[in-house]
Design an enzyme around this catalytic site. Sequence first.
Site, short mmCIF file in Angstrom:
data_model
loop_
_atom_site.label_atom_id
_atom_site.label_comp_id
_atom_site.label_asym_id
_atom_site.label_seq_id
_atom_site.Cartn_x
_atom_site.Cartn_y
_atom_site.Cartn_z
N GLY A 39 0.81 -1.22 0.00
CA GLY A 39 0.00 0.00 0.00
C GLY A 39 0.84 1.26 0.00
O GLY A 39 2.03 1.23 -0.28
N HIS A 45 4.68 1.85 -7.94
CA HIS A 45 3.64 0.80 -7.96
C HIS A 45 2.80 0.94 -9.24
O HIS A 45 2.43 -0.06 -9.86
CB HIS A 45 2.70 0.95 -6.76
CG HIS A 45 3.35 0.76 -5.43
ND1 HIS A 45 3.55 1.79 -4.54
CD2 HIS A 45 3.83 -0.36 -4.81
CE1 HIS A 45 4.11 1.33 -3.43
NE2 HIS A 45 4.31 0.03 -3.57
N SER A 196 7.60 4.16 -0.56
CA SER A 196 6.60 4.63 0.41
C SER A 196 7.31 5.33 1.57
O SER A 196 6.75 6.22 2.20
CB SER A 196 5.78 3.46 0.95
OG SER A 196 5.17 2.81 -0.13
#
Length: 290
Positions: A39, A45, A196
Amino acid sequence: MLIGIKSNLKIITSVKDQNDYCNSLGEEGKKISLVPTMGNLHKGHEHLLSCSRTTNNKTVVSLFVNPLQFNDIDDYKSYPNSIDADISMLERNKIDCLFMPSEDEILESIDESHSPNLPVYMKTLCGKYREGHFIGVFKIVRQLLKIIKPSIAYFGKKDYQQLIMINYIVKEHFMNKIKIIPCDTVREDNGLAMSSRNNKMTKSEKNIASLVYKELLALKKIIRFDKNYDYDELRIKSIDNLSKVGIKIEYLELLSSNDLSIIQKNDTDNRMLFVAFYISGVRLIDNIEV
Ligand code: AMP
């Protein structure tokens, strides 16, 4: 439980529902592509998502912050979360299904009687500095592949050591029946590899962190064009240069991209530079082909 369908994105949170969904696709003769993530999705991504859209397969994205792969509990607890923005990105990219299982259910579903046996090259680089990290990745990725049964799975070259471990998992546990597609590293304009963890840095820290990539490029140039290079000397100089701007290098290695072995001076094929470093307490990794 199936908690909702937003646009064409099916969001599934239980292992049983995900199994049923994947089995029903199989019965309809449809193949599955998988993009595993933790996530807090970014353009790196998104590149994997766009690669996955180049086939007619149904694409499943998994989102699971894997507690087993963190050797630092604070790092795990502070892992960034941006679920609404993540869902928007998946919708924009016409992804078919998001699998976001609960921690308990995934961990309980793992068959602990088959404990991972990692190849020796997994002991180097991050395997040396992050105890238990790759065993944790191994367990969860193997489980995701079992549940989702993809014919193709996409992984980023940024996590190169992870990528070669995934190839090993597919060979040892899935008879090479899953095709692993390595995807190029996406970078910020200043060269910093997207991650991230970049969200934990200020703009000026990100600019400083980008100096590591520039140092990798400088090393690459010397290694390619100066036949008399001395890598140990080059490494010491680079570590010194970067420490002057507040970067602490954990490792900076020139290794074979096949099996992460030490390369001989006259080996000019399949060479890669690998780096892990800290800036203001944030740990980042990167690599380049030489
Ligand atoms: P993560 O969510 O960090 O576990 O990453 C999920 C997948 O995205 C992994 O296969 C990563 O290698 C890949 N990935 C992460 N950052 C990048 C990037 N900057 N460029 C390309 N792929 C990436």
